[in-house]
Motif scaffolding. Sequence first.
Motif, mmCIF file in Angstrom:
data_model
loop_
_atom_site.group_PDB
_atom_site.id
_atom_site.type_symbol
_atom_site.label_atom_id
_atom_site.label_comp_id
_atom_site.label_asym_id
_atom_site.label_seq_id
_atom_site.Cartn_x
_atom_site.Cartn_y
_atom_site.Cartn_z
ATOM 1 N N ASP A 249 0.863 -1.188 0.000
ATOM 2 C CA ASP A 249 0.000 0.000 0.000
ATOM 3 C C ASP A 249 0.898 1.236 0.000
ATOM 4 O OD1 ASP A 249 -1.676 2.175 0.684
ATOM 5 O OD2 ASP A 249 -3.195 0.742 1.395
ATOM 6 N N SER A 250 0.745 2.078 -1.001
ATOM 7 C CA SER A 250 1.674 3.222 -1.162
ATOM 8 C C SER A 250 1.540 4.198 0.003
ATOM 9 C CB SER A 250 1.348 3.956 -2.479
ATOM 10 O OG SER A 250 0.010 4.468 -2.398
ATOM 11 N N ARG A 251 0.462 4.093 0.758
ATOM 12 C CA ARG A 251 0.295 5.059 1.868
ATOM 13 C C ARG A 251 1.076 4.562 3.097
ATOM 14 N NH1 ARG A 251 -5.909 4.404 2.504
ATOM 15 N NH2 ARG A 251 -5.165 2.258 2.277
ATOM 16 N N THR A 252 1.902 5.441 3.634
ATOM 17 C CA THR A 252 2.722 5.026 4.799
ATOM 18 C C THR A 252 1.816 4.752 5.993
ATOM 19 O OG1 THR A 252 2.927 7.386 5.243
ATOM 20 C CG2 THR A 252 4.763 6.335 4.067
ATOM 21 N N PRO B 196 0.132 -10.077 5.070
ATOM 22 C CA PRO B 196 1.333 -9.228 5.221
ATOM 23 C C PRO B 196 1.124 -7.882 4.510
ATOM 24 C CG PRO B 196 1.747 -11.074 3.709
ATOM 25 C CD PRO B 196 0.378 -11.259 4.249
ATOM 26 N N LEU B 197 1.153 -6.782 5.269
ATOM 27 C CA LEU B 197 0.963 -5.433 4.693
ATOM 28 C C LEU B 197 2.314 -4.734 4.613
ATOM 29 C CD1 LEU B 197 -0.803 -2.955 3.837
ATOM 30 C CD2 LEU B 197 -0.827 -2.335 6.274
ATOM 31 N N PHE B 198 2.645 -4.138 3.495
ATOM 32 C CA PHE B 198 3.878 -3.349 3.340
ATOM 33 C C PHE B 198 3.441 -1.892 3.148
ATOM 34 C CE2 PHE B 198 6.850 -6.929 2.738
ATOM 35 C CZ PHE B 198 5.970 -7.962 2.472
ATOM 36 N N ALA B 199 3.291 -1.170 4.263
ATOM 37 C CA ALA B 199 2.806 0.222 4.163
ATOM 38 C C ALA B 199 3.900 1.087 3.544
ATOM 39 C CB ALA B 199 2.435 0.733 5.558
ATOM 40 N N GLY B 200 3.526 2.025 2.751
ATOM 41 C CA GLY B 200 4.459 2.958 2.107
ATOM 42 C C GLY B 200 5.338 2.276 1.083
ATOM 43 N N ALA B 201 4.884 1.072 0.583
ATOM 44 C CA ALA B 201 5.740 0.334 -0.379
ATOM 45 C C ALA B 201 5.243 0.591 -1.804
ATOM 46 C CB ALA B 201 5.667 -1.163 -0.081
ATOM 47 N N ARG C 33 5.940 -13.821 -12.671
ATOM 48 C CA ARG C 33 6.571 -14.785 -11.733
ATOM 49 C C ARG C 33 6.955 -14.105 -10.435
ATOM 50 N NH1 ARG C 33 11.487 -15.705 -12.811
ATOM 51 N NH2 ARG C 33 11.925 -14.971 -14.933
ATOM 52 N N GLU C 34 7.363 -12.821 -10.579
ATOM 53 C CA GLU C 34 7.988 -12.216 -9.391
ATOM 54 C C GLU C 34 7.872 -10.700 -9.491
ATOM 55 O OE1 GLU C 34 12.401 -11.377 -9.164
ATOM 56 O OE2 GLU C 34 12.286 -13.326 -8.124
ATOM 57 N N ILE C 35 7.761 -10.047 -8.337
ATOM 58 C CA ILE C 35 7.773 -8.563 -8.354
ATOM 59 C C ILE C 35 8.879 -8.093 -7.419
ATOM 60 C CG2 ILE C 35 5.295 -8.358 -8.807
ATOM 61 C CD1 ILE C 35 4.891 -7.740 -5.823
ATOM 62 N N THR C 36 9.369 -6.880 -7.682
ATOM 63 C CA THR C 36 10.365 -6.263 -6.789
ATOM 64 C C THR C 36 9.706 -5.046 -6.158
ATOM 65 O OG1 THR C 36 12.034 -6.909 -8.400
ATOM 66 C CG2 THR C 36 12.717 -5.336 -6.691
ATOM 67 N N ILE C 37 9.740 -4.967 -4.824
ATOM 68 C CA ILE C 37 9.077 -3.811 -4.167
ATOM 69 C C ILE C 37 10.138 -2.976 -3.457
ATOM 70 C CG2 ILE C 37 6.997 -5.210 -3.801
ATOM 71 C CD1 ILE C 37 7.781 -5.120 -0.754
ATOM 72 N N ARG C 38 9.774 -1.712 -3.242
ATOM 73 C CA ARG C 38 10.684 -0.796 -2.510
ATOM 74 C C ARG C 38 9.894 -0.225 -1.344
ATOM 75 N NH1 ARG C 38 12.712 3.276 -6.400
ATOM 76 N NH2 ARG C 38 10.566 4.076 -6.348
ATOM 77 N N GLN C 39 10.414 -0.406 -0.176
ATOM 78 C CA GLN C 39 9.743 0.152 1.027
ATOM 79 C C GLN C 39 10.813 0.855 1.861
ATOM 80 O OE1 GLN C 39 8.367 -2.693 3.902
ATOM 81 N NE2 GLN C 39 6.614 -1.423 4.527
ATOM 82 N N GLY C 40 10.540 2.134 2.151
ATOM 83 C CA GLY C 40 11.603 2.891 2.826
ATOM 84 C C GLY C 40 12.815 2.844 1.909
ATOM 85 N N GLY C 41 13.977 2.525 2.410
ATOM 86 C CA GLY C 41 15.167 2.501 1.546
ATOM 87 C C GLY C 41 15.412 1.146 0.938
ATOM 88 N N SER C 42 14.733 0.107 1.443
ATOM 89 C CA SER C 42 15.155 -1.252 1.018
ATOM 90 C C SER C 42 14.260 -1.801 -0.096
ATOM 91 C CB SER C 42 15.036 -2.194 2.228
ATOM 92 O OG SER C 42 13.627 -2.302 2.539
#
Lengths: 184, 90, 976, 416
Positions: C349-352, C361-366, C378-387
């Motif tokens: 969810d792009s909202r932090t 599993p929720l990845f807030a701000g990702a 097959r696969e996605i790459t996500i960015r959350q914070g700096g990682s």
Amino acid sequence: MVDLIAKTPCADLLPIKVEAVTLSEVTPEAITSIMPYEGKWEVASEALKSAHGITLPGPGRSTGKGDIRAIWTGAGQAMVLGARLDAGLAPHAALSDQSDAWALMRLEGAGGEDVLARLTPIDLNPGVFKRGHVARSLLGHMNAVIARVGAEAFEIMVFRSMAGTAVHELEEAMKSVAARAALR
Amino acid sequence: MRIKCPLCGDRDSREYTYMGHETYLDRPGDEGWSADWDDYLHLRDNPAGVTRDLWYHGAGCTSWLLVERDTVTHDILRVELARDAKRGRG
Amino acid sequence: MRIEGYGRIDRDTPLNFSFDARNFQGFKGDTLASALLANGVRLMGRSFKYHRPRGVLTAGSEEPNALMEIGQGAARTPNVRATMQEVFAGLEAHSQNRMGPLRHDLLSVNDLLPNFLSAGFYYKTFMWPRAFWEQIYEPVIRRAAGLGSLSGQANPDRYETGFAHCDILVIGSGPTGLMAALTAAEGGADVILAEESAHFGGRLISEAEELDGQPGPDWVAEMLEALHETGRVRLMNRTTVTGAYDGGTYGALERVGLHLPMTPDLPQECFWRIHARQAVLAAGALERPIAFPMNDRPGIMMASAIRSYLHHHGVAAGRKVTLFATNDDAHRTALDLMAAGVEVAGVMDSRTDAQAQGDYPLFAGAQVISTRGRQALREITIRQGGSEQRIETDCLGVSGGWNPTLHLTCHMNGRPVWNEDIAAFVPTEGAVPGLTPAGACNGVYSTSRCLSAGVAAAGAALQAMGAKAPEMEIPEASDSPGKARALWLVEGKGRAWLDFANDVTSKDIKLAAQENFRSVEHMKRYTTQGMAPDQGKNSNIGALALLADATGRAIPETGTTTYRPPFAPVSLAAIGAGGQGKAFAPQRFTTSHEASVARGAPMIEAGLWYRPSYVPRPGEATWREACDREVTMVRTHVGVCDVSTLGKIDIQGPDAAAFLDFVYANMFSTLKVGRVRYGLMLREDGHVMDDGTTARLGETHYVMTTTTAAAGEVMKHLDFVQQCLRPDLNLRTISVTEQWAQFGVVGPRSRELLNTLLDSPIDNDSFPFMACGEVGVAGVAARLFRISFSGEQAYEIAVPARYGDALYRLLVAQAEALGGGAYGMEALNVLRIEKGFITHSEIHGRITAFDIGMDRMISARKMCIGKPAASRAGLQDPMRERLIGLKPVGAVKQLTAGAHLFEEGAAPVAANDLGYVTSVGFSPTMGHFIGLGFLSDGPSRIGDRMKMVDHLRGVETLVEICDPVFHDPEGEKLRG
Amino acid sequence: MRYSGWQVLKQGLTGNKGWQPAWRDPDPKPQYDVLIIGGGGHGLATAFYLAKEHGITNVAVLERGYLGGGNVGRNTTIVRANYGLPGNSEFYSHSLKLWEGMEQELNYNVMHSQRGIINLFHSDGQRDAYARRGNTMINQGDDAILLDNAGCRRLLPYLDYDQTRFPIYGGLYHKRGGTARHDAVAWGYARGADMRGVDLIQQCEVTGIDIENGRVTGVQTSRGPIRAKKVAMAAAGRSGQVAAMAGLRLPVESHILQAFVTEGLKPCIDHVVTYGMGHFYISQSDKGGLVFGGDLDFYASYAARGNLPTAEHVIEAGMTLMPMIGKARLLRSWGGIMDMSSDGSPIIDKAPVEGLYVNAGWCYGGFKAVPGSGFSYAHLIATDRHHAPAARFRLDRFNTGLVMDEEAKGSQHNLH
């Protein structure tokens, strides 16, 4: 002595029947157009009443008694079906024999409105287009006179030479409506 | 589009044909060619907005109609028999 | 894969279908898309420019990717949305827009050179060498372009059009639409409820939502029952309202037979023209994609679509599902999937400040910054914070918010307005008169507020009709609109798609701005964004948002392009159903049609009518042989020809004579009763409109004849003159064309023939040239006119049409007994050319009375239509091209119509062009070709030799200019 | 910057960062030598030829919307020189020659495709009328071939030769006719004019024309007044409103012409085909959409949109002529505003007001006339003498009677 045999417009075209709806030819005794001259509508209507027992119809309407009917067919124009007109009318109106100019068909049966909905842009719903109502409008690409003559019956007039096209278009619409009904 | 014919009532525009501007009602009287005739046949205000023009209810009652309408929104404001309009102009 | 206990499909009715010749099984109620997903198929098409693999993105008509060809042979239909094609037994579907098999499309080589195929590249190259464009570059481009293909054969299926009328049309049957329809019906209105998909209920069929405590679909069923009870609602499912037009007219396309195997007499589709006094737009909203790098792989689809496939078709779009969203609404996909036992690998969810609504599993701000998987995800790459982090997944649900489906409100040039609260465009007020948008299409996203919006809109519509809005009880429903925050673009390596079909990426939008195609209309045309089959439904808003950023403007200032009809594409066979084959125009048959056909006469079109070309006799091989014989037969004995197709107008009244003086150039008030006269009719611009004879049957009774071609135009013109120019004249007109069957009896023995039939015979004194009157034939009241179009003594006899067939057969029999017989149009044409008579070949619309030597007919004693305009100097110039006759005098004997005339020695070029030939024919009477034409200063060139050149037919003939009347110029035969 | 295949390759290798704006967005200067009202095809081409042929570059094109936003962006893209009347014949012949050199002259690929146009005819009478026009075309130095039924079957196998209502007798085949990408024509001329110093000023609506004792001195606009010695109108459908600002009434009535495109299809129609018994013309764009049109809506209108009866009639003509297009789907329909003249032919002339010039009355034919009109109008503006191919397009022809009624329908504006 020579003898001329008469042929009706839909001689070898009608009747046809598709499921609950039938299309048959109607051959009135005569059809005469009556177009009163300037300011003569009332006096012509009176003359018609005294000669044939019916008055001239207003726009979109028809009048009738027995098998004589008058239908409104345009601005300042009506057509009397079913009787040769009395010559007494001549000074008040232009009379013109139209008996052979029209193919007259009767569409009867439940769903007549749906059939005509494929071909006519006017609203023929019974609540709006009641018995005795007449309209000059389109039937497919043709000019036509359409009258409701019963709860489930319409009369359709098109020019004689186009009888074939009219019957074909109506038959196609009858088949399509019947095919849809079979799905339900 | 729908036009309410004074005799037949509200009808689909496919029953009508269009001729042109109301000016066609005012045929000039001059026997020879004139500026009035050039106006009558050719020149037009051609407004973007309210105008009046002549329509023929060919598939209906064969009346000619004078229709007041808007050339931008296509609103139909008023319809009368051209015969009455012509008589009204004296 | 299929999920037990889910879906409103009929699991007792399995249906076998094929896709690219592989057999699959679905169930009744499946769409092609849901059935393919159930069978694990995800690669369904190829994109337009790069030919990248495409999978289904949505579950509705806005689908940009899964476009397929359905059916075989002539019935093959291209570009069908798999999301809208319901499965039926024997359905054959094929992928399209590929060279070779779908898995190995050779054209995907384009995907290797994206930088060279950026927006508008083709405007900057392919210019050298010039001829290569038509020979090489264009054919290659056209081959690669296009999506599906037509069969090239005539369309065999049945289609139809229809008219429908109602007080209130409700467009869309979600919560808003159902409440609007019920309110309208309760208020006493006749209602049409049009729903695009096969089922009513809109999103309620695709959500696990409750109304009044019962599941959505059950509430929908109850509402349909209530609507049925009112007896005022016409339910039209599978019917897409495609356009809003003036006066409350709406175009709508109904899919009638497309979900069934071929059924005789059942149309495939019906194009309705619905007239509604008021309308309520309840078309809902469309979920908005997000432009992130490599966002176009099969398996990436809208979050709401995943819910539709689950609840509506019982299909899980993937086994390990992830989500990328900007709003709470999309989290429902995670909840519903887990409830159905499907693994949810993560919600980005792009909202932090995003909150999980269940144990996924929720990845807030990702944000998703890349994806992998050639033929399917097959696969996605996500960015959350700096990682950054990779997650294995075979299905990614995306939700960038919702766009109101407001397209119909733009159909009269209205532009939608930006609503910052919901970060979306909403309809502008009163954009289409009589159309009230309500619910999600108006930016109202909660179910309970949609229900009340439907009631309010229907109430307003009722009031606008002068009816009373009834009190309605609003069902209890969820009211969780959730705060939407827009996310237009995720920066990163790799192309980010906006228009999946036309392959338009964020780079293309930036390039358009860079090259100053700043206007949103310029950007659209330069990049072709929004010009694909989905018409920008999935890309317009995202593209204009990127354009706003790239040009330093806000979204409202950038504005949006407008939407035009149709909302969803309409087959030409449906909208044009009234035209196929013979239906394009009515056929008009004369009373002698059968008799002519029986004699082997080929019937040719004359306006809407059919007339015999010639009437062959045994042993005659060519039409010319028959025609020459027929001409000679008429000149020497007698011929019979049906002339019923000419227009006949009955004109009666005290001012009939004055009226004819006003519409004809020549005088008619001076015509005696019992006489006929040729009349020339001008248009108001001074050129000839038509000609023909008018007979005076009585003091106040005329009958006017017109040419076949101009009958309708003249009738309308006479109405115009009576009503708009001279309402002071007291007369009445009506067509009698069809009342009378009329036949020409032509030739020296014509009177002799008539006297075998008339009840009382005639002679030259009792019935002279140009006489007319009532006669009797076998006791039938007929009319006789002594007029001639051939120059011979001739008559036209008219009987009521019912006797036409009988009289024609009798006349032909009598003619044959006298050495003559029936003749057709070819002979009629030669006969009239021999006599110098004109037809519309001569009076073709640019011709004045002066040009045909009839300016004297414009009477000086009265005004008439066209007289002032005809007096203009330019129309009196002798150097105008004027009517002449011509005949060949050199070695070449042939004349051709359409050839041009030059001085004998002049080069046949424009500068030397002095005239043209209009009618030609071989005259057996004269023994050579004769022709009519127009020549500069023609009348003063009689006797001159000129050169006739027809480049097209390769004919060059030396001709002599002569008087147009070749045969019997003095007219003795006419008066014999 | 010159466009070419090399440039596309070079820029592609460097991330396409080097492409320059196709035209500038200057603010209007207070004074120009020539002002052109209307940034459509004719206005932009006129500016280009003023600069290129006559060296007049202190010119501004004033466009109230965006460049090419009017009829040039909304037509069915047909390019042809198959007219019959003297005056039209020379003009469109010259215009087609300019089309044939346009890509080199503008250095812009307008995708001019001379794929051939076939006007079908359906009777002997119509054949002879088309033959007369075809012979005029050859007299003019252009090309024409008369096809018979068999010729049509070879070239256009997909037509309905058996069931159609009006049988196909043959066709007038004009090989040098064809299509072009309409937007590219506007953008090519805009870029060409801008490169030569012409100011293209968008979002600038002309609201008044200043006239002092019979001479034009400039215009009022939504972005302020601009002075000029010469003002040239090129407003197509809006000619009536602009002329009224100078107190003029034109022989023009504005009408809606709908155009239609289908979803993209693999190649199936390789020519431009026109139907003779109903107004219908069709071709296939390079992207694969079938682009077609037909009749006007026939009532005066500025709404830039039409109604269903005309759309249905046009598509019905398509269905009776080539039923194979039945399975193609109408994707989008739109409307242009046609400046219909009283005789169906255009006007390129000086107005009665000194320094004011009229270019209007293009009916359906505006797109194919873009280069010819621009060239001839520039010649008239620069030299005050009529350019030979356009010499007959006079305002006064309606008074003299030397009307140019190509369709032979008379003086009613909407019948051409």
